[in-house]
Design a protein around this motif. Structure first.
Motif, mmCIF file in Angstrom:
data_model
loop_
_atom_site.group_PDB
_atom_site.id
_atom_site.type_symbol
_atom_site.label_atom_id
_atom_site.label_comp_id
_atom_site.label_asym_id
_atom_site.label_seq_id
_atom_site.Cartn_x
_atom_site.Cartn_y
_atom_site.Cartn_z
ATOM 1 N N ARG A 73 43.208 37.729 40.251
ATOM 2 C CA ARG A 73 41.825 38.154 40.013
ATOM 3 C C ARG A 73 41.029 36.879 39.782
ATOM 4 O O ARG A 73 41.328 36.107 38.874
ATOM 5 C CB ARG A 73 41.753 39.064 38.796
ATOM 6 C CG ARG A 73 40.373 39.640 38.568
ATOM 7 C CD ARG A 73 40.340 40.585 37.395
ATOM 8 N NE ARG A 73 41.420 41.570 37.518
ATOM 9 C CZ ARG A 73 41.936 42.240 36.504
ATOM 10 N NH1 ARG A 73 41.497 42.031 35.273
ATOM 11 N NH2 ARG A 73 42.882 43.120 36.689
ATOM 12 N N THR A 74 40.035 36.645 40.599
ATOM 13 C CA THR A 74 39.235 35.435 40.473
ATOM 14 C C THR A 74 37.763 35.799 40.599
ATOM 15 O O THR A 74 37.421 36.975 40.705
ATOM 16 C CB THR A 74 39.671 34.378 41.518
ATOM 17 O OG1 THR A 74 39.046 33.138 41.219
ATOM 18 C CG2 THR A 74 39.352 34.805 42.936
ATOM 19 N N THR A 75 36.914 34.805 40.577
ATOM 20 C CA THR A 75 35.487 35.033 40.759
ATOM 21 C C THR A 75 35.113 34.664 42.185
ATOM 22 O O THR A 75 35.844 33.939 42.865
ATOM 23 C CB THR A 75 34.658 34.170 39.788
ATOM 24 O OG1 THR A 75 34.889 32.786 40.104
ATOM 25 C CG2 THR A 75 35.026 34.458 38.347
ATOM 26 N N HIS A 126 42.847 29.616 38.847
ATOM 27 C CA HIS A 126 41.773 30.301 39.553
ATOM 28 C C HIS A 126 41.427 31.642 38.925
ATOM 29 O O HIS A 126 40.436 32.262 39.304
ATOM 30 C CB HIS A 126 42.156 30.507 41.019
ATOM 31 C CG HIS A 126 42.514 29.235 41.708
ATOM 32 N ND1 HIS A 126 41.586 28.275 42.053
ATOM 33 C CD2 HIS A 126 43.715 28.742 42.096
ATOM 34 C CE1 HIS A 126 42.198 27.265 42.633
ATOM 35 N NE2 HIS A 126 43.484 27.519 42.671
ATOM 36 N N GLY A 127 42.259 32.108 37.993
ATOM 37 C CA GLY A 127 42.004 33.384 37.329
ATOM 38 C C GLY A 127 43.307 34.046 36.921
ATOM 39 O O GLY A 127 44.402 33.527 37.174
#
Length: 151
Positions: A73-75, A126-127
């Motif tokens: 899960r990242t942005t 990265h998440g």
């Protein structure tokens, strides 16, 4: 490409499961001459329906004993970096961009748990990540011969 007829679909099903069949053998199985079968296969290749042929390799035979699915899960701002990171990591063998809470689903093949830990830790920059070990894989199914049919 114009619509595929029943023979084209039969050829695709055969080649998805047995990609090394000769044109003569494909023709025999679908009721065409070798030249007619070869012409259909070439048309399917030229039109981009058949995108290539490849060897299927047993990862365990190469010492890649750990098979994992990693959800990341990242942005949106970090997505390009995460994709670049995945592309540069040889143990990551597939990447899917998905909808829902996760952004990416990655498949990794590693020789040992320590290497998987390194990959997961690097991706976590990265998440949040969730990792699952694969207990068993089953052979992929061929693509449906008639996608217009509903489930």
């Amino acid at each position: 490409m114009e619509s595929l007829d029943g023979i084209d679909r039969e050829i695709l099903l055969l080649l998805q499961s047995e990609g090394r069949l000769s044109g003569a053998e494909v023709g025999r199985r679908v009721g065409l001459s070798q030249p007619a079968a070869a012409a259909r296969i070439q048309r399917l290749e030229r039109s981009g329906v058949i995108t290539g042929y490849r060897a299927t390799v047993d990862p365990v035979a190469l010492g890649l004993n750990i098979h994992a699915v990693i959800r990341l899960r990242t942005t949106h701002a970090r997505l390009a970096q995460a994709l670049d990171h995945a592309a540069r990591t040889p143990e990551i063998v597939s990447v899917l961009r998905v909808t829902g809470e996760d952004c990416l689903v990655l498949e990794a093949r590693c020789p040992q748990a320590g290497r998987l830990e390194e990959i997961v830790d690097a991706l976590a920059r990265h998440g949040p990540v969730v990792t699952s070990l694969v207990l068993r894989s089953y052979p992929p199914k061929p693509l449906p011969d008639d996608p217009s049919r509903g489930a």
